[in-house]
Structures are given as structure tokens and as C-alpha cells.
Design a protein around this motif. Structure first.
Motif, mmCIF file in Angstrom:
data_model
loop_
_atom_site.group_PDB
_atom_site.id
_atom_site.type_symbol
_atom_site.label_atom_id
_atom_site.label_comp_id
_atom_site.label_asym_id
_atom_site.label_seq_id
_atom_site.Cartn_x
_atom_site.Cartn_y
_atom_site.Cartn_z
ATOM 1 N N LEU A 19 -18.919 -14.748 18.041
ATOM 2 C CA LEU A 19 -20.016 -15.255 17.087
ATOM 3 C C LEU A 19 -19.593 -15.609 15.651
ATOM 4 O O LEU A 19 -19.927 -16.610 15.044
ATOM 5 N N GLN A 20 -18.861 -14.737 15.149
ATOM 6 C CA GLN A 20 -18.050 -14.964 13.865
ATOM 7 C C GLN A 20 -17.390 -16.380 13.834
ATOM 8 O O GLN A 20 -17.544 -17.097 12.907
ATOM 9 N N GLY A 28 -18.775 -23.932 8.413
ATOM 10 C CA GLY A 28 -17.565 -23.726 7.513
ATOM 11 C C GLY A 28 -17.734 -22.569 6.650
ATOM 12 O O GLY A 28 -17.354 -22.336 5.512
ATOM 13 N N TRP A 29 -18.216 -21.519 7.264
ATOM 14 C CA TRP A 29 -18.371 -20.134 6.537
ATOM 15 C C TRP A 29 -17.016 -19.428 6.460
ATOM 16 O O TRP A 29 -16.266 -19.637 7.519
ATOM 17 N N VAL A 43 -20.071 -12.553 5.545
ATOM 18 C CA VAL A 43 -19.996 -13.757 5.515
ATOM 19 C C VAL A 43 -20.509 -14.455 3.967
ATOM 20 O O VAL A 43 -21.249 -14.002 3.491
ATOM 21 N N ASP A 44 -19.538 -15.376 3.503
ATOM 22 C CA ASP A 44 -19.566 -16.101 2.519
ATOM 23 C C ASP A 44 -20.021 -17.523 3.016
ATOM 24 O O ASP A 44 -19.141 -18.077 3.714
ATOM 25 N N THR A 45 -21.148 -18.161 2.818
ATOM 26 C CA THR A 45 -21.703 -19.539 3.063
ATOM 27 C C THR A 45 -20.662 -20.496 2.535
ATOM 28 O O THR A 45 -21.127 -21.679 3.012
ATOM 29 N N VAL A 52 -27.129 -17.321 -0.332
ATOM 30 C CA VAL A 52 -27.123 -15.962 0.196
ATOM 31 C C VAL A 52 -25.908 -15.465 1.046
ATOM 32 O O VAL A 52 -25.642 -16.465 1.873
ATOM 33 N N ALA A 53 -25.540 -14.252 0.997
ATOM 34 C CA ALA A 53 -24.468 -13.776 1.846
ATOM 35 C C ALA A 53 -25.103 -13.229 3.066
ATOM 36 O O ALA A 53 -26.413 -12.902 3.359
ATOM 37 N N GLY A 54 -24.275 -13.017 3.998
ATOM 38 C CA GLY A 54 -24.778 -12.402 5.387
ATOM 39 C C GLY A 54 -23.514 -11.496 5.952
ATOM 40 O O GLY A 54 -22.580 -11.232 5.451
#
Length: 120
Positions: A19-20, A28-29, A43-45, A52-54
């Protein structure tokens, strides 16, 4: 004033690394695994200031997508969610250096996270 979206999380019951790679390739994250977090990655979008980060990682239960909303009074927000018909699904949990998180299910069963993020 309303509460802003603070974080998103995508979890996998089968293969978190797949998934990553998928979301990094699709959007393009930048995906950075945390060595001590059992396959979890931040995750840095790459979408600029105010984005928003994730995180993407293994599911602890059912896989899916969860959003977290900023809740400066996390305990109060969780109590209010229950008063309005929600159900607590995760007690407030300390994330050292990152504040606390909790989660509830809304009346339709959607799981939503709360985060008392120390500073955006």
C-alpha cells in the motif's frame, strides 16, 4: 470555528508495504517507514504548506481509511461524540512527542479519530 482535518491513516490487513508503494506511486507522496513501528510509515503528501500528513501501515483490527480531526480538548470531544450517539472505539492513547489520539464510531459505524496535536 470548526475543527480542521489533522491526519489520515490507511491500513492494510495484508501488505502495508504494498500500500505504501501504491500510494507513493499514485500520488507522488513521500513515504518514510518508522523502524520501531512495525511497518508503519509516515506520509508527506508533498502538497505544500498547510497540507495534511498521514500514515500507512498494518491494521490493528479491520483495514481501512481513517481521518483524524484536531481536538484540543480530546477528552471533551470524545465525551461529546458519545453524547451525540457515537461510540468510543479507542481510549485516549499517548503518542510520545505527538500528543494523544482517540477514536469513536459515528451513529452509522464510521470510525473517526481525534488528535490533540500539540502544534500543527
Amino acid at each position: 470555528m470548526g475543527q480542521r482535518l489533522a491526519y489520515f491513516e490507511i491500513t492494510s490487513s495484508e501488505d502495508a508495504e504494498r500500500l505504501q508503494s501504491f500510494y507513493a506511486g499514485l500520488f507522488g507522496w513521500s513515504v518514510n517507514q518508522l523502524p520501531d513501528m512495525g511497518g508503519y510509515a509516515l506520509v508527506d503528501t508533498q502538497s505544500g504548506e498547510g497540507s495534511v500528513a498521514g500514515g500507512i501501515g498494518p491494521a490493528m483490527g479491520e483495514a481501512g481509511v481513517r481521518v483524524y480531526f484536531h481536538a484540543p480538548d480530546l477528552d471533551g470531544a470524545l465525551k461529546r461524540a458519545e453524547e451525540l450517539g457515537g461510540t468510543k472505539v479507542m481510549d485516549p492513547t499517548e503518542l510520545p512527542g505527538f500528543g494523544r489520539v482517540a477514536a469513536f464510531a459515528d451513529p452509522d459505524g464510521n470510525t473517526i479519530g481525534l488528535w490533540d496535536q500539540p502544534s500543527p
